[in-house]
Design a protein around this motif. Structure first.
Motif, PDB file in Angstrom:
ATOM      1  N   UNK A  49      21.881  -1.083 -18.509  1.00  0.00           N
ATOM      2  CA  UNK A  49      21.299  -0.473 -19.698  1.00  0.00           C
ATOM      3  C   UNK A  49      19.795  -0.528 -19.571  1.00  0.00           C
ATOM      4  N   UNK A  50      19.152   0.588 -19.861  1.00  0.00           N
ATOM      5  CA  UNK A  50      17.709   0.651 -19.765  1.00  0.00           C
ATOM      6  C   UNK A  50      17.045   0.100 -21.011  1.00  0.00           C
ATOM      7  N   UNK A  51      15.824   0.505 -21.212  1.00  0.00           N
ATOM      8  CA  UNK A  51      15.068  -0.014 -22.339  1.00  0.00           C
ATOM      9  C   UNK A  51      15.564   0.533 -23.672  1.00  0.00           C
ATOM     10  N   UNK A  52      16.269   1.651 -23.602  1.00  0.00           N
ATOM     11  CA  UNK A  52      16.781   2.264 -24.819  1.00  0.00           C
ATOM     12  C   UNK A  52      18.298   2.301 -24.786  1.00  0.00           C
ATOM     13  N   UNK A  53      18.907   2.172 -25.943  1.00  0.00           N
ATOM     14  CA  UNK A  53      20.365   2.038 -26.026  1.00  0.00           C
ATOM     15  C   UNK A  53      21.115   3.242 -25.463  1.00  0.00           C
ATOM     16  N   UNK A  54      20.472   4.395 -25.404  1.00  0.00           N
ATOM     17  CA  UNK A  54      21.180   5.580 -24.922  1.00  0.00           C
ATOM     18  C   UNK A  54      21.094   5.735 -23.414  1.00  0.00           C
ATOM     19  N   UNK A  55      20.409   4.823 -22.764  1.00  0.00           N
ATOM     20  CA  UNK A  55      20.298   4.865 -21.303  1.00  0.00           C
ATOM     21  C   UNK A  55      21.249   3.841 -20.699  1.00  0.00           C
ATOM     22  N   UNK A  56      22.496   4.253 -20.544  1.00  0.00           N
ATOM     23  CA  UNK A  56      23.512   3.369 -19.979  1.00  0.00           C
ATOM     24  C   UNK A  56      24.202   4.073 -18.811  1.00  0.00           C
ATOM     25  N   UNK A  57      24.652   3.272 -17.883  1.00  0.00           N
ATOM     26  CA  UNK A  57      25.344   3.802 -16.699  1.00  0.00           C
ATOM     27  C   UNK A  57      26.519   2.900 -16.385  1.00  0.00           C
ATOM     28  N   UNK A  58      27.565   3.517 -15.822  1.00  0.00           N
ATOM     29  CA  UNK A  58      28.779   2.786 -15.496  1.00  0.00           C
ATOM     30  C   UNK A  58      29.347   3.269 -14.176  1.00  0.00           C
ATOM     31  N   UNK A  59      29.846   2.337 -13.409  1.00  0.00           N
ATOM     32  CA  UNK A  59      30.599   2.738 -12.228  1.00  0.00           C
ATOM     33  C   UNK A  59      31.930   3.343 -12.691  1.00  0.00           C
ATOM     34  N   UNK A  60      32.468   4.224 -11.874  1.00  0.00           N
ATOM     35  CA  UNK A  60      33.688   4.924 -12.263  1.00  0.00           C
ATOM     36  C   UNK A  60      34.832   3.972 -12.562  1.00  0.00           C
ATOM     37  N   UNK A  63      34.323   2.855 -16.168  1.00  0.00           N
ATOM     38  CA  UNK A  63      33.970   3.857 -17.172  1.00  0.00           C
ATOM     39  C   UNK A  63      35.132   4.056 -18.149  1.00  0.00           C
ATOM     40  N   UNK A  64      34.818   4.036 -19.422  1.00  0.00           N
ATOM     41  CA  UNK A  64      35.842   4.186 -20.446  1.00  0.00           C
ATOM     42  C   UNK A  64      36.492   2.879 -20.870  1.00  0.00           C
ATOM     43  N   UNK A  65      36.222   1.813 -20.107  1.00  0.00           N
ATOM     44  CA  UNK A  65      36.805   0.504 -20.448  1.00  0.00           C
ATOM     45  C   UNK A  65      35.730  -0.513 -20.812  1.00  0.00           C
ATOM     46  N   UNK A  66      34.567  -0.413 -20.191  1.00  0.00           N
ATOM     47  CA  UNK A  66      33.473  -1.360 -20.430  1.00  0.00           C
ATOM     48  C   UNK A  66      32.368  -0.659 -21.215  1.00  0.00           C
ATOM     49  N   UNK A  80      30.950  -5.502 -23.126  1.00  0.00           N
ATOM     50  CA  UNK A  80      32.272  -5.509 -23.739  1.00  0.00           C
ATOM     51  C   UNK A  80      33.261  -4.957 -22.734  1.00  0.00           C
ATOM     52  N   UNK A  81      34.273  -5.733 -22.427  1.00  0.00           N
ATOM     53  CA  UNK A  81      35.250  -5.340 -21.414  1.00  0.00           C
ATOM     54  C   UNK A  81      36.623  -5.235 -22.073  1.00  0.00           C
ATOM     55  N   UNK A  82      37.148  -4.036 -22.117  1.00  0.00           N
ATOM     56  CA  UNK A  82      38.455  -3.771 -22.714  1.00  0.00           C
ATOM     57  C   UNK A  82      39.433  -3.293 -21.655  1.00  0.00           C
ATOM     58  N   UNK A  83      40.710  -3.389 -21.998  1.00  0.00           N
ATOM     59  CA  UNK A  83      41.766  -2.936 -21.083  1.00  0.00           C
ATOM     60  C   UNK A  83      41.559  -3.521 -19.679  1.00  0.00           C
TER      61      UNK A  83
END
Length: 126
Positions: A49-60, A63-66, A80-83
């Motif tokens: 996550x960058x300096x702003x909350x909308x700057x997030x990245x996920x490995x495939x 993605x969709x779970x964390x 947050x880690x789900x599933x």
């Protein structure tokens, strides 16, 4: 200067929330990365996550779970880690680097980070 918490044993399909407490560095001036490592393998980037909350990245593979987030008022970042799946079993680390997170390669490259926590173990097993 970074300390993770929140790891533990969870059944497949369960959830955990990891916390990364920052001290001695300015939270709102540092991007945060999350990595994981299993014995015998190198660290792999998971999310950032960058300096702003909308700057997030996920490995495939997460993605969709964390979900990564941060609360600068508390000097804390979260993962947050789900599933959760058995293959998510690893030691999880948070890391910080000064400045914005502008490129994927920076997000997932451990050498780009200046500060590291000691890690927290996550075990997914029935």
């Amino acid at each position: 200067q970074l300390k993770e918490s929140g790891g533990g044993l969870v059944q497949p399909g369960g959830s955990l929330r990891l916390s990364c407490a920052l001290s001695g560095i300015t939270s709102d001036a540092h991007s945060i990365g999350w990595f994981r490592q299993v014995p015998g393998k190198g660290r792999e980037g998971v999310s950032c996550i960058g300096l702003h909350d909308d700057n997030t990245r996920y490995k495939d593979f997460v993605k969709g779970r964390f979900t990564v987030s941060r609360d600068n008022a508390r000097n804390t970042a979260y993962l947050q880690m789900d599933n959760l799946r058995p293959e998510d079993t690893a030691t999880y680390y948070c890391a910080a680097r000064e400045g914005e997170m502008s490129y994927d390669y920076v997000c997932y490259a451990d050498y780009e980070y200046d500060y590291w926590g000691q890690g927290t173990q996550v075990t997914v097993s029935s």
